[in-house]
Design a protein around this motif. Structure first.
Motif, PDB file in Angstrom:
ATOM      1  N   GLY A   8      52.412  69.337  61.695  1.00  0.00           N
ATOM      2  CA  GLY A   8      53.785  69.256  62.197  1.00  0.00           C
ATOM      3  C   GLY A   8      54.736  69.988  61.269  1.00  0.00           C
ATOM      4  O   GLY A   8      54.334  70.440  60.182  1.00  0.00           O
ATOM      5  N   ASP A   9      55.974  70.161  61.721  1.00  0.00           N
ATOM      6  CA  ASP A   9      57.010  70.816  60.918  1.00  0.00           C
ATOM      7  C   ASP A   9      56.684  72.269  60.594  1.00  0.00           C
ATOM      8  O   ASP A   9      57.061  72.776  59.542  1.00  0.00           O
ATOM      9  N   GLU A  10      55.979  72.947  61.487  1.00  0.00           N
ATOM     10  CA  GLU A  10      55.651  74.362  61.246  1.00  0.00           C
ATOM     11  C   GLU A  10      56.769  75.282  61.712  1.00  0.00           C
ATOM     12  O   GLU A  10      56.602  76.507  61.710  1.00  0.00           O
ATOM     13  N   PRO A  33      61.070  60.683  70.062  1.00  0.00           N
ATOM     14  CA  PRO A  33      62.063  60.830  68.989  1.00  0.00           C
ATOM     15  C   PRO A  33      61.444  61.013  67.593  1.00  0.00           C
ATOM     16  O   PRO A  33      62.182  61.178  66.626  1.00  0.00           O
ATOM     17  N   ASN A  34      60.115  60.985  67.486  1.00  0.00           N
ATOM     18  CA  ASN A  34      59.504  61.313  66.185  1.00  0.00           C
ATOM     19  C   ASN A  34      59.664  62.791  65.859  1.00  0.00           C
ATOM     20  O   ASN A  34      59.626  63.187  64.703  1.00  0.00           O
ATOM     21  N   ALA A  35      59.836  63.639  66.871  1.00  0.00           N
ATOM     22  CA  ALA A  35      59.946  65.082  66.650  1.00  0.00           C
ATOM     23  C   ALA A  35      61.367  65.443  66.233  1.00  0.00           C
ATOM     24  O   ALA A  35      62.327  64.773  66.612  1.00  0.00           O
ATOM     25  N   THR A 127      54.566  56.017  59.424  1.00  0.00           N
ATOM     26  CA  THR A 127      55.027  56.588  60.701  1.00  0.00           C
ATOM     27  C   THR A 127      56.522  56.893  60.591  1.00  0.00           C
ATOM     28  O   THR A 127      57.188  56.469  59.630  1.00  0.00           O
ATOM     29  N   THR A 128      57.038  57.557  61.591  1.00  0.00           N
ATOM     30  CA  THR A 128      58.478  57.847  61.587  1.00  0.00           C
ATOM     31  C   THR A 128      59.294  56.607  61.960  1.00  0.00           C
ATOM     32  O   THR A 128      60.518  56.645  61.953  1.00  0.00           O
ATOM     33  N   ARG A 129      58.591  55.544  62.318  1.00  0.00           N
ATOM     34  CA  ARG A 129      59.232  54.269  62.699  1.00  0.00           C
ATOM     35  C   ARG A 129      60.148  54.425  63.905  1.00  0.00           C
ATOM     36  O   ARG A 129      61.142  53.704  64.053  1.00  0.00           O
ATOM     37  N   VAL A 231      47.502  59.648  62.089  1.00  0.00           N
ATOM     38  CA  VAL A 231      47.807  60.572  63.185  1.00  0.00           C
ATOM     39  C   VAL A 231      48.944  59.988  64.008  1.00  0.00           C
ATOM     40  O   VAL A 231      49.352  58.848  63.795  1.00  0.00           O
ATOM     41  N   THR A 232      49.405  60.750  64.968  1.00  0.00           N
ATOM     42  CA  THR A 232      50.372  60.210  65.914  1.00  0.00           C
ATOM     43  C   THR A 232      49.599  59.678  67.130  1.00  0.00           C
ATOM     44  O   THR A 232      48.368  59.769  67.171  1.00  0.00           O
ATOM     45  N   SER A 233      50.272  59.143  68.115  1.00  0.00           N
ATOM     46  CA  SER A 233      49.557  58.456  69.198  1.00  0.00           C
ATOM     47  C   SER A 233      49.468  59.282  70.474  1.00  0.00           C
ATOM     48  O   SER A 233      49.255  58.734  71.552  1.00  0.00           O
ATOM     49  N   ARG A 265      53.222  67.998  54.815  1.00  0.00           N
ATOM     50  CA  ARG A 265      52.864  66.807  55.577  1.00  0.00           C
ATOM     51  C   ARG A 265      53.870  65.714  55.242  1.00  0.00           C
ATOM     52  O   ARG A 265      54.226  65.554  54.069  1.00  0.00           O
ATOM     53  N   VAL A 266      54.307  64.967  56.249  1.00  0.00           N
ATOM     54  CA  VAL A 266      55.073  63.748  55.958  1.00  0.00           C
ATOM     55  C   VAL A 266      54.210  62.568  56.365  1.00  0.00           C
ATOM     56  O   VAL A 266      53.390  62.673  57.250  1.00  0.00           O
ATOM     57  N   GLY A 267      54.410  61.457  55.705  1.00  0.00           N
ATOM     58  CA  GLY A 267      53.558  60.308  55.991  1.00  0.00           C
ATOM     59  C   GLY A 267      52.279  60.406  55.183  1.00  0.00           C
ATOM     60  O   GLY A 267      52.038  61.388  54.459  1.00  0.00           O
ATOM     61  N   GLY A 295      64.334  62.456  57.220  1.00  0.00           N
ATOM     62  CA  GLY A 295      64.946  62.846  55.952  1.00  0.00           C
ATOM     63  C   GLY A 295      64.024  62.641  54.762  1.00  0.00           C
ATOM     64  O   GLY A 295      64.399  62.888  53.618  1.00  0.00           O
ATOM     65  N   ARG A 296      62.781  62.193  55.019  1.00  0.00           N
ATOM     66  CA  ARG A 296      61.855  61.963  53.902  1.00  0.00           C
ATOM     67  C   ARG A 296      61.439  63.298  53.290  1.00  0.00           C
ATOM     68  O   ARG A 296      61.228  64.272  54.019  1.00  0.00           O
ATOM     69  N   PRO A 297      61.262  63.361  51.936  1.00  0.00           N
ATOM     70  CA  PRO A 297      60.733  64.596  51.356  1.00  0.00           C
ATOM     71  C   PRO A 297      59.310  64.820  51.874  1.00  0.00           C
ATOM     72  O   PRO A 297      58.533  63.876  51.997  1.00  0.00           O
TER      73      PRO A 297
HETATM   74  P1  IMP Z   1      54.473  58.541  64.431  1.00  0.00           P
HETATM   75  O1  IMP Z   1      54.267  59.739  65.316  1.00  0.00           O
HETATM   76  O2  IMP Z   1      55.902  58.215  64.159  1.00  0.00           O
HETATM   77  O3  IMP Z   1      53.654  57.360  64.856  1.00  0.00           O
HETATM   78  O4  IMP Z   1      53.887  58.923  62.964  1.00  0.00           O
HETATM   79  C1  IMP Z   1      52.507  59.124  62.717  1.00  0.00           C
HETATM   80  C2  IMP Z   1      52.325  60.218  61.690  1.00  0.00           C
HETATM   81  O5  IMP Z   1      52.691  61.476  62.266  1.00  0.00           O
HETATM   82  C3  IMP Z   1      53.190  60.065  60.439  1.00  0.00           C
HETATM   83  O6  IMP Z   1      52.499  60.609  59.337  1.00  0.00           O
HETATM   84  C4  IMP Z   1      54.391  60.935  60.752  1.00  0.00           C
HETATM   85  O7  IMP Z   1      55.059  61.355  59.604  1.00  0.00           O
HETATM   86  C5  IMP Z   1      53.732  62.078  61.496  1.00  0.00           C
HETATM   87  N1  IMP Z   1      54.643  62.749  62.441  1.00  0.00           N
HETATM   88  C6  IMP Z   1      55.022  62.297  63.645  1.00  0.00           C
HETATM   89  N2  IMP Z   1      55.840  63.180  64.235  1.00  0.00           N
HETATM   90  C7  IMP Z   1      55.966  64.203  63.406  1.00  0.00           C
HETATM   91  C8  IMP Z   1      56.675  65.440  63.475  1.00  0.00           C
HETATM   92  O8  IMP Z   1      57.360  65.769  64.454  1.00  0.00           O
HETATM   93  N3  IMP Z   1      56.565  66.259  62.376  1.00  0.00           N
HETATM   94  C9  IMP Z   1      55.795  65.923  61.310  1.00  0.00           C
HETATM   95  N4  IMP Z   1      55.122  64.780  61.207  1.00  0.00           N
HETATM   96  C10 IMP Z   1      55.203  63.929  62.247  1.00  0.00           C
END
Ligand code: IMP
Length: 442
Positions: A8-10, A33-35, A127-129, A231-233, A265-267, A295-297
């Motif tokens: 992600g974040d590419e 909204p995680n994106a 996760t992004t919560r 991973v994400t879902s 990578r975040v998370g 906003g996480r590093p």
């Molecule tokens: P979730 O998608 O919020 O459940 O997060 C699961 C994992 O995917 C966590 O490590 C997040 O940081 C990562 N993640 C989810 N969406 C993105 C994104 O849009 N960019 C980067 N990492 C993401």
């Protein structure tokens, strides 16, 4: 379609925005909204969460597709903000089949990740919560609500009562009547946009119109093929983009894999080429690597060709877009992770072990390439004038190595945040997916 090749974040948003100039329909196919798709346009920076970047262009129809999970209250606020800034230039439609992500999913997401972390601090996913996991879980378990349900008050109340019964273990749930009230208020505003979107796209394709599928998240965050459970879902692959749009595989003309010139990578989760020292700090600082949603590093490290080869196979990339090459400008050398050596001495080039802890033990083997100069304004002007042939030759060597090693041509290079800081490479006459090199003559 545009899909991510890393974690992600590419800068997929930037590439989708660049390409959307040539499209009539742009569809977000998954996630919610995680994106955070950051796009720099002449009017300023925009971060899109639940809306396709197509809406930023006049005459484009942006679709929030059926594979998404949408939080109606924040979606309504996102649309209002775009309207306030005069940026909703195209049209926006929302799939009636997209699932509803509720504020109670956000609470549940935090509760679940804290639970994982309580049992084992290393098991929390980070996760992004934003409620993604719980919303997709409810979808699969058939407890979910869909956007069309928001428009039917009696059904909405019935579905929410059932959902509350399922979630009775969660503390601090808001009263159901309060949630119904908030949802009904925004539902009225969203209603005109909620439609059946697949027929719109089918008709568009029949009429010879162009459709761009804008992926969110990335291959290594794929629910099945990523670094499970970190991973994400959803399925942020090319296959997932089809399920998330309702389009058939026979309509796909090209699959552009987007990769940053390094990795972030975040998370939590394994990241073999991560650099937790000065170089990682350099990438974070110069690349501005902070999560667009949280906003996480971001954790930072070098490009990993194992990831790209694996992602290319999973997605069937027909070409690559390499972003943020300017961030590496001015370095003497640029390390690239070429393969892994595993604890038993075996090497890994293009697969990922199923167990995240095995991947965490992989030792990357680096190739060190000659660096390229900084991307000062004069260089950018030359590239704008002369095209890809003006890219510095060590950078061309870097791009050729990627193409050769991944077996997919590099078609787009992005060297700055602005729309204009993007150049296309000529891959016409290219021998196909397995043929490696771009043609550098202008
Ligand atoms: P979730 O998608 O919020 O459940 O997060 C699961 C994992 O995917 C966590 O490590 C997040 O940081 C990562 N993640 C989810 N969406 C993105 C994104 O849009 N960019 C980067 N990492 C993401």
């Amino acid at each position: 379609m545009v899909v991510g090749a890393q974690f992600g974040d590419e800068a997929k948003g930037k590439i989708s925005d660049f390409l959307s100039a040539d499209f009539r329909y742009v569809v977000r196919t998954g996630g919610g909204p995680n994106a955070g798709h950051s796009v720099h346009i002449p009017e300023g920076k925009v971060v899109l969460h639940q809306v396709s970047c197509g809406v930023l262009r006049p005459k484009v129809l942006g679709v929030s597709g059926p594979g998404m999970v949408l939080q109606p209250i924040t979606l309504d606020a996102e649309i209002a903000e775009l309207e306030r800034r005069g940026l909703l230039k195209g049209e926006l439609v929302i799939s009636d089949r997209a699932h509803v992500l509720l504020p109670i999913h956000e609470l549940e997401d935090a509760w679940e990740d804290e639970l994982r972390g309580r049992l084992n601090p290393e098991a929390a996913l980070g996760t992004t919560r934003t409620g993604i996991g719980p919303a997709y879980s409810d979808r699969a378990a058939r407890f979910g609500l869909r956007m069309a349900d928001l428009l039917r008050p009696a059904l909405l109340r019935e579905r929410l009562d059932l959902l509350y019964a399922r979630k009775a273990h969660l503390p601090n749930l808001p009263p159901v009547a309060e949630l119904v009230g908030r949802l009904s208020e925004v539902a009225g505003r969203l209603a005109p946009r909620v439609q059946s979107t697949e027929p719109i796209l089918w008709k568009a394709l029949e009429a010879g119109e162009s459709v761009l599928l804008e992926g969110a998240q990335s291959a290594l965050l794929d629910l099945d093929f990523g670094t499970y459970p970190f991973v994400t879902s959803s399925h942020p692959t090319s296959a997932g983009a089809l399920v998330g749009s309702g389009l058939p595989p026979t309509e796909v003309e090209s699959v552009i894999g987007v990769a940053k010139a390094y990795t972030t990578r975040v998370g939590a989760g394994p990241f073999p080429t991560e650099d937790s020292g000065e170089d990682g700090e350099f990438l974070r600082r110069v690349g501005g690597e902070r999560g667009a949603t949280t906003g996480r590093p971001r954790r930072c490290g070098w490009l990993d060709l194992v990831h790209l080869r694996y992602a290319a196979r999973l997605n069937g990339f027909t070409s690559l877009a390499i972003t943020k090459v300017d961030v590496l400008g001015g370095r003497d050398e640029v390390p690239v992770g070429a393969q892994y050596v595993m604890p038993d001495g075996s090497t890994v080039r293009d697969i990922l072990p199923a167990h995240a802890d095995e991947l965490a033990r992989a030792q990357p083997v680096y190739e060190r390439l000659e660096g390229w100069p900084e991307f000062h304004e004069r260089l950018k002007e030359r590239i704008r004038r002369d095209g890809a042939s003006a890219l510095p030759s060590p950078l061309r060597g870097f791009l050729d190595l990627i193409a050769q090693e991944v077996g997919v041509p590099v078609e787009i290079v992005s060297y700055g945040p602005q729309r204009g800081d993007t150049v296309r490479l000529d891959i016409s006459g290219h021998p196909g997916r397995r043929g490696p090199l771009a043609r550098w003559s202008s």
